[in-house]
Design an enzyme around this catalytic site. Structure first.
Site, PDB file in Angstrom:
ATOM      1  N   SER A 117      -8.425  -6.987  -0.119  1.00  0.00           N
ATOM      2  CA  SER A 117      -9.100  -6.976   1.176  1.00  0.00           C
ATOM      3  C   SER A 117     -10.378  -7.799   1.105  1.00  0.00           C
ATOM      4  O   SER A 117     -11.038  -7.845   0.064  1.00  0.00           O
ATOM      5  CB  SER A 117      -9.449  -5.538   1.575  1.00  0.00           C
ATOM      6  OG  SER A 117     -10.220  -5.515   2.761  1.00  0.00           O
TER       7      SER A 117
ATOM      8  N   TYR B 155     -13.874   2.286  -0.512  1.00  0.00           N
ATOM      9  CA  TYR B 155     -12.722   1.387  -0.351  1.00  0.00           C
ATOM     10  C   TYR B 155     -13.064  -0.006  -0.866  1.00  0.00           C
ATOM     11  O   TYR B 155     -12.268  -0.631  -1.578  1.00  0.00           O
ATOM     12  CB  TYR B 155     -12.331   1.345   1.124  1.00  0.00           C
ATOM     13  CG  TYR B 155     -11.294   0.307   1.487  1.00  0.00           C
ATOM     14  CD1 TYR B 155      -9.969   0.450   1.095  1.00  0.00           C
ATOM     15  CD2 TYR B 155     -11.637  -0.807   2.255  1.00  0.00           C
ATOM     16  CE1 TYR B 155      -9.009  -0.493   1.442  1.00  0.00           C
ATOM     17  CE2 TYR B 155     -10.686  -1.748   2.609  1.00  0.00           C
ATOM     18  CZ  TYR B 155      -9.370  -1.593   2.202  1.00  0.00           C
ATOM     19  OH  TYR B 155      -8.433  -2.525   2.554  1.00  0.00           O
TER      20      TYR B 155
END
Length: 261
Positions: A145, A156
């Site tokens: 990501s 995350y």
């Protein structure tokens, strides 16, 4: 769908294949001749099995919890039992569960984020490595990501930073074994509502505001001023998984409309 047959006679594991980008990857691979192992915890993976078989692909499903090494090992073992080899592993399990400032995360929430977005990739890489070393060939694509530089999802971001480091180091360590390892760092991606929500609790107004901040930041940092499509992510993932990318390894490739992450 492409008319290319880049994956004829290749056995490909796709994790997180029940929905979203993982489903899109599975369908594209099926159209390009792959033999598929569709791995997911959700029963919805059976629907994707029917879709890929309708495209003419030979495929099996494995329902397993990839947050554990045992789950990852089960997927690889069943792939080898059925097909005899694994040519490509595409690690697609992960995703932010909560979006909020770091100080709002509890200890358990941080652990859950890392378990969701780092360990499935780590465990699946470890599980598939012995067979790829034995074959002296293999390709691993880790879905990462651009949120390694992002707000309101620090755990995350840290997990995906781990995925990026794993990608580079694993590629370095095992190039001698004919194994290529790359990551696609996905940007904001338009997708249908998830069949299995990452966070099933209703959002408070604060949580809605924090999520909107993430959306605004994503669009603001993207040159193209928009989210990408699932198809745009799928094409990049399938490219690096194919032999067309035979001299690319150890790379984290941002697919974020100009946002480098």
């Amino acid at each position: 769908m492409s008319n290319l047959q880049r994956f004829s006679d290749k056995v490909v594991i796709v994790t997180g294949s029940a929905q979203g980008i993982g489903r899109g990857v599975a369908l594209q691979l099926a159209a390009e001749g792959a033999q598929l192992v569709l791995a997911d915890l959700s029963d919805y993976v059976q629907d994707v099995l029917a879709e890929v078989k309708a495209l003419g692909a030979e495929a099996i499903t494995v329902q397993a919890d990839l947050e554990s090494f045992a789950g990852a090992q089960t997927v690889v073992t069943k792939a080898i039992q059925h097909f005899g080899r694994v040519d490509v592993l595409i690690n697609n399990v992960g995703g932010a569960i909560w979006m909020k400032p770091f100080q709002e995360f509890s200890e358990q929430e941080i652990i859950k984020e890392v378990n969701r977005s780092l360990f499935p990739t780590l465990w699946c890489c470890r599980a598939v490595l012995p067979t790829m070393i034995q074959q002296q060939a293999g390709v691993i694509v880790n879905v990462s990501s651009i949120a390694t530089r992002g707000i309101n999802r620090i755990p995350y971001s840290a997990a995906k930073g781990g995925v990026n480091a794993l990608t580079a180091s694993l590629a370095f360590e095992h190039a001698k074994d004919g194994i290529r390892v790359n990551a696609i760092a996905t940007g904001g991606t338009e997708a249908p509502p998830r069949k299995v929500p990452r966070n099933s609790s209703p959002l408070s107004q604060n949580e809605k505001d924090w999520m909107q901040q993430v959306v605004d930041q994503t669009i603001d940092r993207t040159f193209m001023g928009r989210y990408g499509s699932i198809e745009e992510q799928v094409k990049a993932i399938v490219f690096v998984a194919s032999d067309d990318a035979s001299y690319i390894t150890g790379s984290v490739i941002p697919v974020g409309g100009g946002d480098q992450g």
